[in-house]
Design an enzyme around this catalytic site. Structure first.
Site, PDB file in Angstrom:
ATOM      1  N   VAL A 470     -15.434  14.205 -53.720  1.00 50.41           N
ATOM      2  CA  VAL A 470     -14.650  15.061 -54.615  1.00 50.41           C
ATOM      3  C   VAL A 470     -15.161  16.488 -54.534  1.00 50.41           C
ATOM      4  O   VAL A 470     -15.269  17.191 -55.525  1.00 50.41           O
ATOM      5  CB  VAL A 470     -14.668  14.538 -56.080  1.00 50.41           C
ATOM      6  CG1 VAL A 470     -13.771  13.331 -56.200  1.00 50.41           C
ATOM      7  CG2 VAL A 470     -16.076  14.188 -56.525  1.00 50.41           C
ATOM      8  N   VAL A 473     -12.025  19.524 -51.009  1.00 49.04           N
ATOM      9  CA  VAL A 473     -10.762  18.856 -50.690  1.00 49.04           C
ATOM     10  C   VAL A 473     -10.418  17.806 -51.750  1.00 49.04           C
ATOM     11  O   VAL A 473      -9.304  17.783 -52.282  1.00 49.04           O
ATOM     12  CB  VAL A 473     -10.844  18.191 -49.298  1.00 49.04           C
ATOM     13  CG1 VAL A 473      -9.591  17.372 -49.030  1.00 49.04           C
ATOM     14  CG2 VAL A 473     -11.029  19.253 -48.222  1.00 49.04           C
ATOM     15  N   THR A 552     -14.770  13.098 -47.271  1.00 50.24           N
ATOM     16  CA  THR A 552     -16.075  13.629 -46.908  1.00 50.24           C
ATOM     17  C   THR A 552     -16.067  13.999 -45.427  1.00 50.24           C
ATOM     18  O   THR A 552     -15.063  13.824 -44.737  1.00 50.24           O
ATOM     19  CB  THR A 552     -17.175  12.577 -47.114  1.00 50.24           C
ATOM     20  OG1 THR A 552     -17.052  11.587 -46.082  1.00 50.24           O
ATOM     21  CG2 THR A 552     -17.052  11.905 -48.464  1.00 50.24           C
ATOM     22  N   VAL A 606      -6.477  16.965 -37.549  1.00 52.70           N
ATOM     23  CA  VAL A 606      -6.088  18.086 -36.694  1.00 52.70           C
ATOM     24  C   VAL A 606      -5.118  18.972 -37.471  1.00 52.70           C
ATOM     25  O   VAL A 606      -4.087  18.493 -37.938  1.00 52.70           O
ATOM     26  CB  VAL A 606      -5.399  17.584 -35.403  1.00 52.70           C
ATOM     27  CG1 VAL A 606      -5.030  18.772 -34.518  1.00 52.70           C
ATOM     28  CG2 VAL A 606      -6.290  16.613 -34.656  1.00 52.70           C
ATOM     29  N   ALA A 608      -5.289  20.411 -40.444  1.00 45.70           N
ATOM     30  CA  ALA A 608      -5.204  20.197 -41.900  1.00 45.70           C
ATOM     31  C   ALA A 608      -3.871  19.569 -42.281  1.00 45.70           C
ATOM     32  O   ALA A 608      -3.543  18.493 -41.816  1.00 45.70           O
ATOM     33  CB  ALA A 608      -5.478  21.490 -42.664  1.00 45.70           C
ATOM     34  N   GLY A 661     -13.838  28.384 -47.648  1.00 41.32           N
ATOM     35  CA  GLY A 661     -13.555  26.962 -47.424  1.00 41.32           C
ATOM     36  C   GLY A 661     -12.886  26.685 -46.097  1.00 41.32           C
ATOM     37  O   GLY A 661     -12.277  25.628 -45.914  1.00 41.32           O
ATOM     38  N   ASP A 675     -16.132  20.937 -33.324  1.00 40.09           N
ATOM     39  CA  ASP A 675     -15.008  20.548 -34.166  1.00 40.09           C
ATOM     40  C   ASP A 675     -13.690  20.590 -33.380  1.00 40.09           C
ATOM     41  O   ASP A 675     -12.874  19.683 -33.464  1.00 40.09           O
ATOM     42  CB  ASP A 675     -14.957  21.492 -35.373  1.00 40.09           C
ATOM     43  CG  ASP A 675     -13.977  20.995 -36.405  1.00 40.09           C
ATOM     44  OD1 ASP A 675     -14.166  19.853 -36.865  1.00 40.09           O
ATOM     45  OD2 ASP A 675     -13.015  21.716 -36.717  1.00 40.09           O
ATOM     46  N   LYS A 679     -11.023  17.580 -32.159  1.00 42.31           N
ATOM     47  CA  LYS A 679      -9.577  17.595 -32.436  1.00 42.31           C
ATOM     48  C   LYS A 679      -8.755  17.357 -31.176  1.00 42.31           C
ATOM     49  O   LYS A 679      -7.814  16.562 -31.187  1.00 42.31           O
ATOM     50  CB  LYS A 679      -9.181  18.933 -33.068  1.00 42.31           C
ATOM     51  CG  LYS A 679      -9.680  19.063 -34.498  1.00 42.31           C
ATOM     52  CD  LYS A 679      -9.414  20.452 -35.038  1.00 42.31           C
ATOM     53  CE  LYS A 679      -9.924  20.592 -36.458  1.00 42.31           C
ATOM     54  NZ  LYS A 679      -9.941  21.983 -36.917  1.00 42.31           N
ATOM     55  N   GLY A 794      -8.488  24.987 -44.814  1.00 46.32           N
ATOM     56  CA  GLY A 794      -8.526  25.305 -46.239  1.00 46.32           C
ATOM     57  C   GLY A 794      -8.330  24.040 -47.043  1.00 46.32           C
ATOM     58  O   GLY A 794      -7.617  23.111 -46.621  1.00 46.32           O
TER      59      GLY A 794
END
Ligand code: ADP
Ligand code: ASP
Ligand code: MG
Length: 812
Positions: A470, A473, A552, A606, A608, A661, A675, A679, A794
């Site tokens: 929590v 996101v 997470t 990928v 968001a 963020g 990262d 993706k 984001g």
């Protein structure tokens, strides 16, 4: 003439009895009325429990008796004035008798069925007497002793009615009766020796039906605490609703399979005389309730779903059974001789095994008896020793016209299967008015709700979420659900309930759904958590349509998906680790998801919230082929290179990206290209290619010692140190009128990631802020690629991507 019956909760206290009297007064305006009442509230339970206590400790029994007496005295005080003295003294006399029976029990140390029947009868003897006297003060009424009218055999606790004698008793009493209303106790009766017997627990409904049939009443009304017979037990299935009309057979079937609102034998006497039965709510008398009759108006094919808990299954099997006639006869005779009730029977067509469902408290005795009956066959190994399985439940889908409804059992079992409810045995009655299945008791609630949703589907579908993580996101995700819930209910007929929440330290659960107004506070005061204990709680809570959500970026969390999927719990994750781990693991998760009918969705891995993976899936599923993918997939790197120039410093820009963020918690994962590599790996795999992370070539732009830093602080220090290096990279691009973009490419089965100079005419040149862009070059889009572009990082958009995956699951 009408017969009205009021159950225990309708007469649980003075206030309720006043409601009852108002109803009776109204109903008796134009008609003579017989009113059958139950014992007050839980009196029968208490009387029986005092009997068992008396065997051990008379003081305990007396204490319970005192509690019962207090309730009765209170009701007399509240409701009777004119004859208070006489009634009080008659009631005191009955309590004195009861006390002496309990004392006798204590001395004899024995509680026979005969005595138990006698003790239990006091509830209705008292309640009918008191209510009749309260009524006399309001309208013309009298009291009659049911034991004088209903005559039975000697099965004290489950007596069989002698209708010939009973009908004559009832008609001759009512023929002479001059009063407008007669009050009678339900449940109680007597044998030909005038000893007290009872009609079985819940038997007041049956008494009322016996009176209605004998009197040829124009209607039997069963007044209770719910507004009719529901599509399922309303205490277990929140979405259940009253059935407006139902046939006698359907009602019988539902009550036989556990719909306690009507005691199963009740239907028979009324059916014989075709007396309509109405089930009504004492606490909502205006509500029409349920009408049970011969010609119900057409409704749903499936009328209702009911269940019985505490069932055992007894199986007899062995080659020696095949073709031997009389085998089942011996089985049924053995059980019926000992009055053991068979709830359910199935026999495999090979006749190799036969399976009966019984109430759990009969199972041990039944198995012993059957072992004896079949001793010689067992000894000669013609059949195996009797197998008993406990902790089971039966669920039944009931409806008169099930036989005309193609594919119903298919729907029933696939809905159960999807929710990981294991079916142990199946039976379809030859009447085809029900299909029943034996399942584990622990799954009963889930199974009922699942089937209810399946067959009364115009109602709202429900998803049950278990959210781990929590942070940025997760918090936004919960806020979005909270905000959108009403809309979803109205427009998608969907309720999303969050049943469990955890962070790395605490967890909180509420099986009615956590209030999302103050979940933070609840979580703070929650129980300590671990991945294992959270999983165990999710499994234990055993809800249908369950979804585990990973917000997470944690390796360990990604390792538990498999366990959830194997329980048919869907998984939605923004954590890329699982899908970017070994190909073998990625493939295994997908296969398990298929096998256990649980979705595994990771759209946010990928871009968001952008629908990149979903689009790719649609292309592939519709037969397209991916030739090339070109993409800017790092919102954070895009943000960094869009904002970095000769007037800023690299580390400041990175820091800003982190604060807003746009980066992973560890920004090096973004800046090192790991990262982005993950993706493009996921996109390549989703395109059908078998690739490992090591296969992707990375052009690192970070200096080696920056790459080797171990924490964020060292990382930033190193960025400061290398400011010149970054300025140089910028200047080289700027000199050529190009912009820097970190580009991922997949072509001919190979993937690369790295910083590129992008010229003004390229679609990547004008990519703003933290936007992502993907170009799919495919069989159908060979030259002008399919392009997806928009905010690709984001918390808010990631949360909305998770939300979209949850909705996808709901729509399946
Ligand atoms: P009473 O005391 O009036 O005889 P019961 O407790 O015997 O009432 O029966 C009413 C209860 O039956 C309801 O409160 C409900 O919990 C339960 N019930 C079980 N299945 C159903 C169903 N399908 N429809 C309505 N009620 C049901
Ligand atoms: N009082 C009895 C019982 O509790 C009968 C009834 O209420 O129907 O079983
Ligand atoms: Mg009842």
């Amino acid at each position: 003439m009408k017969v009205l019956k009021f159950g225990g909760s309708s007469v649980a206290n003075s206030e309720n009895i006043q409601k009852v009297l108002a109803i009776v007064k109204q109903e008796s305006k134009n008609d003579k009325v017989a009113v059958v009442v139950s014992a007050f509230g839980k009196t029968t339970d208490q009387l029986i429990s005092a009997g068992n206590k008396a065997l051990k400790n008379i003081a305990d029994a007396k204490e319970t008796l005192e509690t019962i007496k207090e309730l009765h005295d209170q009701i007399i005080t509240d409701l009777i004035t004119t004859h208070k003295k006489e009634v009080s003294s008659e009631v005191a006399g009955l309590f004195k008798k009861l006390l002496s029976i309990y004392e006798g029990l204590y001395l004899l140390q024995e509680l026979s069925d005969k005595t138990l029947a006698k003790i239990s009868s006091f509830g209705e003897r008292l309640s009918s007497l008191i209510i009749a006297n309260a009524a006399k003060e309001l309208f013309d009424a009298t009291h009659e002793e049911s034991r004088k009218l209903i005559t039975t055999n000697n099965d004290y606790l489950n007596a069989q009615v002698n209708f010939k004698i009973t009908d004559i008793n009832i008609t001759s009493f009512f023929d002479k009766n001059k009063h407008q209303v007669v009050f009678l106790g339900g449940f109680i009766s007597s044998n030909s020796n005038h000893e007290t017997t009872t009609l079985g627990r819940g038997g007041s409904d049956y008494s009322a039906s016996i009176y209605a049939a004998a009197l040829g009443a124009k209607e039997l009304q069963i007044w209770t605490d719910v507004s009719g017979m529901f599509t399922a037990n309303p205490r277990v299935v929140k979405q259940a609703s009253p059935i407006s009309e139902i046939s006698y057979e359907e009602a019988m079937e539902l009550s036989h399979f556990g719909a306690k609102v009507l005691y199963p034998p009740t239907i028979q006497p009324s059916l014989r005389k075709e007396i309509p039965i109405r089930i009504k709510n004492t606490f909502d008398p205006e509500n029409l309730g349920t009408l049970i009759s011969n010609n119900p108006k057409n409704g749903n094919e499936v009328k209702g779903i009911s269940h019985i808990e505490n069932i055992s299954l007894i199986t007899i099997e062995g080659g020696g059974m095949v073709g031997i006639p009389g085998f089942s006869q011996r089985l049924f005779e053995t059980l019926s001789r000992q009055k053991i009730n068979i709830v359910f029977i199935t026999q495999a067509s090979s006749e190799h095994s036969i399976c009966v469902g019984l109430y759990e408290n009969d199972a041990a005795k039944a198995s012993e008896l059957l072992d004896d009956t079949f001793r010689s066959e067992i000894d000669r190994k013609k059949i195996k020793p009797i197998i008993v399985e406990n902790n089971l439940a039966i669920i039944a889908v009931v409806g008169e016209s099930l036989k005309n409804y193609q594919g119903l059992s298919g729907q029933m079992f696939s809905a159960l299967g999807k929710n990981n409810v294991n079916v142990r045995a199946i039976a379809q009655g030859s009447s085809e008015k029900n299909i029943s299945a034996v399942i584990n008791k622990k799954d009963a609630k889930k199974a009922l709700n699942t089937l209810h949703e399946q067959f009364f589907g115009e109602k709202i579908k429900q998803l049950n979420l278990f959210v781990t993580g929590v942070g940025n996101v997760g918090e936004r995700f919960l806020a979005q659900i909270h905000k959108q819930n009403e809309f979803l209910k109205e427009n998608l007929k969907l309720t999303i309930r969050v049943i469990g929440i955890s962070n790395s330290k605490k967890m909180v659960f509420d099986s009615d759904g956590i209030n999302l107004e103050n979940w933070k506070e609840k979580l703070e005061n929650g129980a300590p958590t671990s991945l294992e204990s959270f999983y165990n709680k999710v499994k234990e809570s055993n809800h249908r349509n369950s979804v585990f959500i990973d917000n997470t970026a944690n390796q360990q969390v990604s390792e538990v998906y498999e366990k959830y999927l194997r329980q048919s719990i869907s998984v939605v994750t923004c954590n890329k680790i699982a899908c970017a781990s070994s190909y073998e693991n990625y493939k295994a998760l997908k296969e398990i998801s298929r096998k256990f009918n649980a979705s595994f969705l990771f759209e946010t891995n990928v871009g968001a919230g952008l629908p990149i993976i979903d689009t790719l899936k649609n292309l592939i599923n519709s037969g397209d082929q991916i030739h090339k993918i070109q993409a800017v997939l790092s919102g954070s790197l895009n943000f960094v290179f869009n904002n970095f120039n000769e007037n800023s410093t690299f580390h400041n820009v990175v820091e800003q990206a982190q604060q807003e963020g746009y980066t992973e918690p560890d920004p090096k994962i973004d800046l090192s290209g790991v990262d982005v590599a993950r993706k493009i790996l996921i996109l390549a795999r989703e395109s059908g290619y078998q690739l490992e992370l090591e296969d992707i070539s990375k052009n690192a732009f970070l200096p080696l010692d920056t790459l080797e830093t171990k924490n964020n602080e060292d990382f930033y220090t190193s960025l400061i140190k290398h400011e010149n290096h970054f300025q140089k990279i910028y200047a080289e691009a700027n000199d050529k009128d190009c912009r820097l973009k970190y580009v991922a490419e997949f072509k001919d089965g190979k993937a690369t990631v790295g910083l590129q100079h992008i010229a003004t005419d390229h679609p990547f040149y004008n990519l703003e802020g933290s936007d992502n862009i993907v170009l799919f070059f495919t069989e159908r889009y060979p030259e002008n690629p399919l392009l997806i572009k928009g905010a690709g990082a984001g918390a808010e958009v990631t949360a909305s991507g998770i939300f979209a995956d949850v909705i996808r699951i709901a729509n399946q």
